[in-house]
Scaffold this active site. Structure first.
Site, PDB file in Angstrom:
ATOM      1  CG  HIS A 206      -0.466   0.239   2.332  1.00 52.19           C
ATOM      2  ND1 HIS A 206       0.552  -0.635   3.103  1.00 52.19           N
ATOM      3  CD2 HIS A 206      -0.164   1.421   3.218  1.00 52.19           C
ATOM      4  CE1 HIS A 206       0.862  -0.072   4.448  1.00 52.19           C
ATOM      5  NE2 HIS A 206       0.554   1.117   4.365  1.00 52.19           N
TER       6      HIS A 206
HETATM    7  C1  UD1 Z   1      -2.049   5.287   5.945  1.00 46.96           C
HETATM    8  C2  UD1 Z   1      -1.032   5.786   6.599  1.00 46.96           C
HETATM    9  C3  UD1 Z   1       0.157   4.666   6.599  1.00 46.96           C
HETATM   10  C4  UD1 Z   1      -0.273   3.382   7.036  1.00 46.96           C
HETATM   11  C5  UD1 Z   1      -1.605   3.101   6.518  1.00 46.96           C
HETATM   12  C6  UD1 Z   1      -2.484   1.853   6.976  1.00 46.96           C
HETATM   13  C7  UD1 Z   1      -0.469   8.165   6.636  1.00 46.96           C
HETATM   14  C8  UD1 Z   1       0.618   9.325   5.946  1.00 46.96           C
HETATM   15  N1  UD1 Z   1      -0.342   6.994   6.012  1.00 46.96           N
HETATM   16  O1  UD1 Z   1      -1.916   5.093   4.756  1.00 46.96           O
HETATM   17  O2  UD1 Z   1       1.273   4.880   7.263  1.00 46.96           O
HETATM   18  O3  UD1 Z   1       0.671   2.311   6.944  1.00 46.96           O
HETATM   19  O4  UD1 Z   1      -2.671   4.167   6.784  1.00 46.96           O
HETATM   20  O5  UD1 Z   1      -3.297   1.439   6.040  1.00 46.96           O
HETATM   21  O6  UD1 Z   1      -1.124   8.365   7.500  1.00 46.96           O
HETATM   22  N2  UD1 Z   1      -9.083   5.041   1.657  1.00 46.96           N
HETATM   23  C9  UD1 Z   1     -10.347   4.612   1.666  1.00 46.96           C
HETATM   24  N3  UD1 Z   1     -11.098   4.053   2.637  1.00 46.96           N
HETATM   25  C10 UD1 Z   1     -10.478   4.229   3.990  1.00 46.96           C
HETATM   26  C11 UD1 Z   1      -9.159   4.915   3.772  1.00 46.96           C
HETATM   27  C12 UD1 Z   1      -8.595   4.993   3.019  1.00 46.96           C
HETATM   28  O7  UD1 Z   1     -10.972   4.059   0.625  1.00 46.96           O
HETATM   29  O8  UD1 Z   1     -11.228   3.813   5.002  1.00 46.96           O
HETATM   30  C13 UD1 Z   1      -8.552   5.177   0.624  1.00 46.96           C
HETATM   31  C14 UD1 Z   1      -8.612   6.528   0.025  1.00 46.96           C
HETATM   32  O9  UD1 Z   1      -8.568   6.670  -1.291  1.00 46.96           O
HETATM   33  C15 UD1 Z   1      -7.661   7.391   0.258  1.00 46.96           C
HETATM   34  C16 UD1 Z   1      -6.505   6.378   0.435  1.00 46.96           C
HETATM   35  O10 UD1 Z   1      -7.050   5.084   0.534  1.00 46.96           O
HETATM   36  O11 UD1 Z   1      -7.267   8.520  -0.187  1.00 46.96           O
HETATM   37  C17 UD1 Z   1      -5.146   6.734   1.129  1.00 46.96           C
HETATM   38  O12 UD1 Z   1      -5.774   6.609   2.575  1.00 46.96           O
HETATM   39  P1  UD1 Z   1      -4.824   7.362   3.729  1.00 46.96           P
HETATM   40  O13 UD1 Z   1      -5.474   7.429   4.945  1.00 46.96           O
HETATM   41  O14 UD1 Z   1      -4.310   8.979   3.212  1.00 46.96           O
HETATM   42  O15 UD1 Z   1      -3.420   6.789   3.580  1.00 46.96           O
HETATM   43  P2  UD1 Z   1      -3.008   5.233   3.704  1.00 46.96           P
HETATM   44  O16 UD1 Z   1      -2.518   4.605   2.216  1.00 46.96           O
HETATM   45  O17 UD1 Z   1      -4.197   4.328   4.119  1.00 46.96           O
END
Ligand code: UD1
Length: 372
Positions: A206
């Site tokens: 991821h």
């Molecule tokens: C975040 C953390 C990362 C951690 C990971 C665990 C930061 C910078 N990154 O990354 O360190 O390892 O969580 O999973 O804080 N999305 C969904 N549903 C959700 C959450 C996210 O669809 O419930 C999608 C969205 O498109 C979003 C993308 O995932 O834009 C990224 O989510 P985000 O929380 O920004 O970062 P992660 O990649 O999950």
């Protein structure tokens, strides 16, 4: 002592569950759980709360997704009035996600002390968003709880007063041990059609550096397909990767039909699993391939070989004491390294020091003894 505990993303929930449990057993502490809403899907949040027996948060700030600046700023904007109203004695943050740094900044600017659980880990790679979050959080925290001795060394080198640093072990391992009976009873094997004794590997990806460039992601998947011809792979797909995957392979567009098709090619794609099912799945795997941080620690504890698909790790104890091999993100290395590891798995030298399931209790003791 009033303590506000802030969580936002999936790995935070795992780390916070043992802390909340331990706090509830101490009459001197009134804990309050705040969810920033960084992760909001049922698979990323609700299921984890259920699996980890975390009570519903007192408040959900519902910040959702956004650019790093937007997400961080929204947490700060929405958390500030809450902290100002509650005026806790301490804010506890865990890990290295955007919610961690945002909550720490908000609290210290209100003059509220901050404890950082999982402090001091360093990949020394500032292109990782998490590295920035760690460095900033540690620079402003009042109590810093570390999972391995190298993390304390990093903090001292950065000028943190040794008196603020406490080596307590790893709350992620507390969770693994606390829920062992429950994950051992998981029905995930039947659900995925994995027979007793069947050989398989587990994959998670991821990190933006691995999945945001379509060409790199496609090469990684080609390499995994190569491996899957020799070792069936279960790929647990994070939501940020799902849309990119659908783009890469349109046959994955619909439910079970796609799972069958994928299984024929040796890869089973599953949406992000709950905590109990995922730990169970890893526990019987021959090999785990990942770019996650926490999974490097969990595989070490489970004694399952782990290949980290990143150029570095901020968790060196998983290499020196555990089952982790950091092989970089070059897809051409994946097959060779995987086969080498299957033939000659790393032999862990026992759990890392203090990874004994009691880190949360040590943290609470230290908070009560050294309350800032
Ligand atoms: C975040 C953390 C990362 C951690 C990971 C665990 C930061 C910078 N990154 O990354 O360190 O390892 O969580 O999973 O804080 N999305 C969904 N549903 C959700 C959450 C996210 O669809 O419930 C999608 C969205 O498109 C979003 C993308 O995932 O834009 C990224 O989510 P985000 O929380 O920004 O970062 P992660 O990649 O999950």
């Amino acid at each position: 002592m009033k303590i506000v505990n802030v969580v936002g993303a999936r790995p935070n929930f795992v780390k916070m569950a043992p802390l909340m449990r331990a706090m509830r057993h101490r009459a001197e502490i009134t804990p309050m759980l705040v969810h920033t809403g960084q992760h909001y899907d049922a698979a990323m949040s609700g299921q984890l709360f259920e699996d980890l027996e975390l009570s519903a948060p007192a408040v959900n700030l519902e910040v959702g997704s956004g650019s790093h600046a937007v997400q961080t700023a929204e947490v700060m904007r929405r958390l500030e009035p809450l902290l100002d109203g509650v005026r806790p004695d301490l804010v506890v943050v865990v890990g290295d996600v955007n919610s961690t740094v945002a909550a720490a900044l908000t609290a210290v600017k209100l003059g509220i002390a901050v404890a950082h659980v999982e402090a001091g880990l360093r990949s020394f790679d500032r292109s990782m968003p998490e590295e920035i979050n760690r460095v900033v959080t540690d620079a402003i925290a009042d109590l810093l709880f570390v999972t391995e001795p190298t993390a304390a060394d990093n903090l001292v080198r950065e000028g943190v007063a040794p008196a603020k640093i406490h080596f307590v072990g790893n709350v992620m391992i507390d969770a693994l041990e606390t829920f062992r009976r429950r994950w051992e009873a998981s029905g995930i094997f039947e659900h995925l059609g994995l027979d007793d004794g069947q050989r398989y590997g587990v994959l998670t990806l991821h990190r933006p550096s691995n999945v945001d460039d379509p060409a790199h992601l496609a090469e990684m998947l080609e390499a995994i397909h190569g491996l899957a011809r020799q070792l069936p792979i279960v790929f647990s797909v994070h939501p940020r990767v799902k849309s990119r995957l659908l783009h890469h392979d349109r046959r994955l567009a619909t439910g079970s039909e796609t799972a069958e098709a994928a299984r024929g090619k040796g890869i089973t794609y599953v949406d992000s699993l709950g905590y109990l099912d995922f730990i169970a799945l890893m526990s019987r795997a021959r090999l785990v391939l990942t770019d996650s941080g926490g999974i490097q620690e969990e595989t070490t504890m489970l004694g399952v070989p782990c290949l980290t698909l990143r150029p570095n790790t901020e968790r060196p104890v998983t290499v020196t004491h555990g089952t982790n091999r950091v092989i970089g993100a070059d897809p051409r290395r994946i097959l060779d390294e995987a086969l080498r590891t299957l033939e000659d798995p790393p032999r862990p030298s026992g759990p890392p020091p203090l990874w004994d399931g009691h880190a949360a209790e040590r943290i609470i003791d230290a908070i009560l003894e050294h309350r800032p």
